[in-house]
Enzyme design. Structure first.
Site, PDB file in Angstrom:
ATOM      1  CG  ASP A  68      -1.591  -1.318   1.266  1.00  0.00           C
ATOM      2  OD1 ASP A  68      -2.347  -1.608   0.518  1.00  0.00           O
ATOM      3  OD2 ASP A  68      -1.388  -2.069   2.320  1.00  0.00           O
TER       4      ASP A  68
ATOM      5  CG  HIS B  80      -3.148  -5.232   3.246  1.00  0.00           C
ATOM      6  ND1 HIS B  80      -2.916  -4.243   2.464  1.00  0.00           N
ATOM      7  CD2 HIS B  80      -3.427  -6.210   2.879  1.00  0.00           C
ATOM      8  CE1 HIS B  80      -2.689  -4.849   1.071  1.00  0.00           C
ATOM      9  NE2 HIS B  80      -3.272  -6.021   1.379  1.00  0.00           N
TER      10      HIS B  80
END
Length: 332
Positions: free
Chosen positions: A160, A188
Site C-alpha cells: 500500500d 491492510h
C-alpha cells in the site's frame, strides 16, 4: 569472508505471489547481493506437484546465491531452522462466504503454522504475514508463537505504501525514488489511511511537501485515498488475477529495510504490534510509519495528526478491533 546462508521460508510458495517472490529472494533482492540463502518452500498437498515444478525452475535458473532448496508439504520440515518466514499462504475468501468463515479457516492455518515456527524456527526468527486478513493473521500467529518476540511479527502494508508513492509520482510526473515519507495507517484493507501530510518530494530546489506540490486537497483527501485503498480490486479487474509481482516486490522491500535499515531521514510503513502510539489501541497489529536500524524497527514518534487524520486512524483501528474479536471468537 563469505556470509553464512540465511534460511527463508515462503508459505504458499506454488501460488502466484510465491512464484514471483522466490526468484527475487534467490537473486538477492530481499537480503542483498552478497547474502547467500536457503529457500524453504511450503504448500498444501494438492499443490505438491506444482511446488516441485517451482523447485525445478529454481535449480534451472542457477542462482549463485541460492545454496539449497527445501520444497515440502510438511509444516515442521518447512519451519525447521528458518531465520525469516514470509507467510503468503492463506485461505482466500470465496463467493458466498461470510467473513467469519474465512477468518475461521485462516485462524486454523495460522495456529498450526505458528506452533511449528514456535517449536522449530531459528532463534530470533523474523516473520512477515502477507496473506489476508494480514493484520489479524499476524495477531493469531503471535498468539500461538509466544516465544517469538512480538517485535518479530509483522504484516505487509508496504504494498500500500509503494502504491501511494507510485500515485504521487504519477500525479507530479516525478521519479518515484524522489518521493518519500508517505504513511499507511491501520489495516491492510479498504479502511487503511494513506497519509501524505508528512511526505516530501526531492526537487532541484530541495525537498518540498507533497501537499504543496500537488496543490489539490480535494484529490489528496478523496480520489488519491480511494485509488490506493482499492488498487488491489482494480488490478483483479484488469488482470483477472490478484496482485502478485507488486506484492512480492514489496515483501522484499519490507524485509530488506527491516534487516539492512532504512535510509537516514526516510520512513516506511509496516504492520507492527501497537504499543499505544498515536492513541492506537495496544494489542493490535496496525500499520505505522517506522524506521529500521540494526534489524529492529521503531515507530516514528511526534508526527502531528490533524482532525481529519485522527478520524481515519480511529476508523481503521475500530475495524481491526472488530476483526480481532471475530478471530478470537473462532478460537472458542
Amino acid at each position: 569472508m563469505a556470509k553464512d546462508p540465511i534460511r527463508v521460508l515462503v508459505t504458499g510458495a506454488a501460488g502466484q505471489i510465491g512464484y514471483a517472490l522466490v526468484p527475487m529472494i534467490a537473486r538477492g533482492v530481499m537480503l542483498g547481493i552478497d547474502q547467500p540463502v536457503i529457500l524453504h518452500m511450503l504448500d498444501i498437498p494438492p499443490a505438491a506437484e506444482a511446488l516441485n515444478g517451482v523447485k525445478m525452475e529454481l535449480v534451472d535458473a542457477a542462482f549463485p546465491l541460492l545454496k539449497g532448496v527445501v520444497a515440502t508439504t510438511d509444516v515442521v520440515e518447512a519451519c525447521t531452522g528458518v531465520n525469516i518466514a514470509v507467510m503468503v499462504g492463506g485461505f482466500p475468501r470465496k463467493e458466498g462466504m461470510e467473513r467469519k468463515d474465512v477468518m475461521s479457516k485462516n485462524v486454523s492455518i495460522y495456529k498450526s503454522q505458528a506452533s511449528a515456527l514456535e517449536k522449530h524456527a531459528a532463534a530470533n526468527c523474523k516473520v512477515l504475514v502477507v496473506a489476508n486478513p494480514a493484520n489479524t493473521n499476524a495477531l493469531i500467529l503471535k498468539e500461538f508463537a509466544p516465544s517469538i518476540p512480538e517485535k518479530n511479527i509483522t504484516c505487509l502494508t508496504r504494498l500500500d505504501h509503494n502504491r501511494a508513492l507510485g500515485q504521487i509520482s504519477e500525479r507530479l510526473s516525478v521519479q518515484v525514488s524522489d518521493v518519500k515519507n508517505v504513511i499507511i495507517w491501520g489495516n491492510h484493507s479498504s479502511t487503511q489511511y494513506p497519509d501524505v501530510n508528512h511526505a516530501t518530494v526531492n526537487t532541484p530546489g530541495g525537498e518540498k511537501p507533497v501537499r504543496k506540490l500537488v496543490a489539490d486537497d480535494e484529490w489528496l483527501n478523496g480520489e488519491f485515498i480511494t485509488i490506493v485503498q482499492q488498487r488491489g480490486a482494480a488490478i483483479i479487474k484488469a488482470r483477472k488475477l490478484s496482485s502478485a509481482l507488486s506484492a512480492a516486490s514489496s515483501a522484499c522491500d519490507h524485509i530488506r529495510d527491516w534487516f539492512l535499515g532504512t535510509p537516514e531521514g526516510t520512513w516506511v510503513s509496516m504492520g507492527v504490534y501497537s504499543d499505544g502510539s498515536y492513541n492506537v489501541p495496544a494489542g493490535l497489529i496496525y500499520s505505522f510509519p517506522v524506521t529500521c536500524k540494526n534489524g529492529e524497527w521503531s515507530i516514528v514518534q511526534g508526527l502531528s495528526i490533524d482532525e481529519y487524520s485522527r478520524n481515519k486512524l480511529d476508523l481503521t483501528a475500530k475495524e481491526l478491533s472488530e476483526e480481532k474479536d471475530l478471530a478470537y471468537s473462532c478460537l472458542t
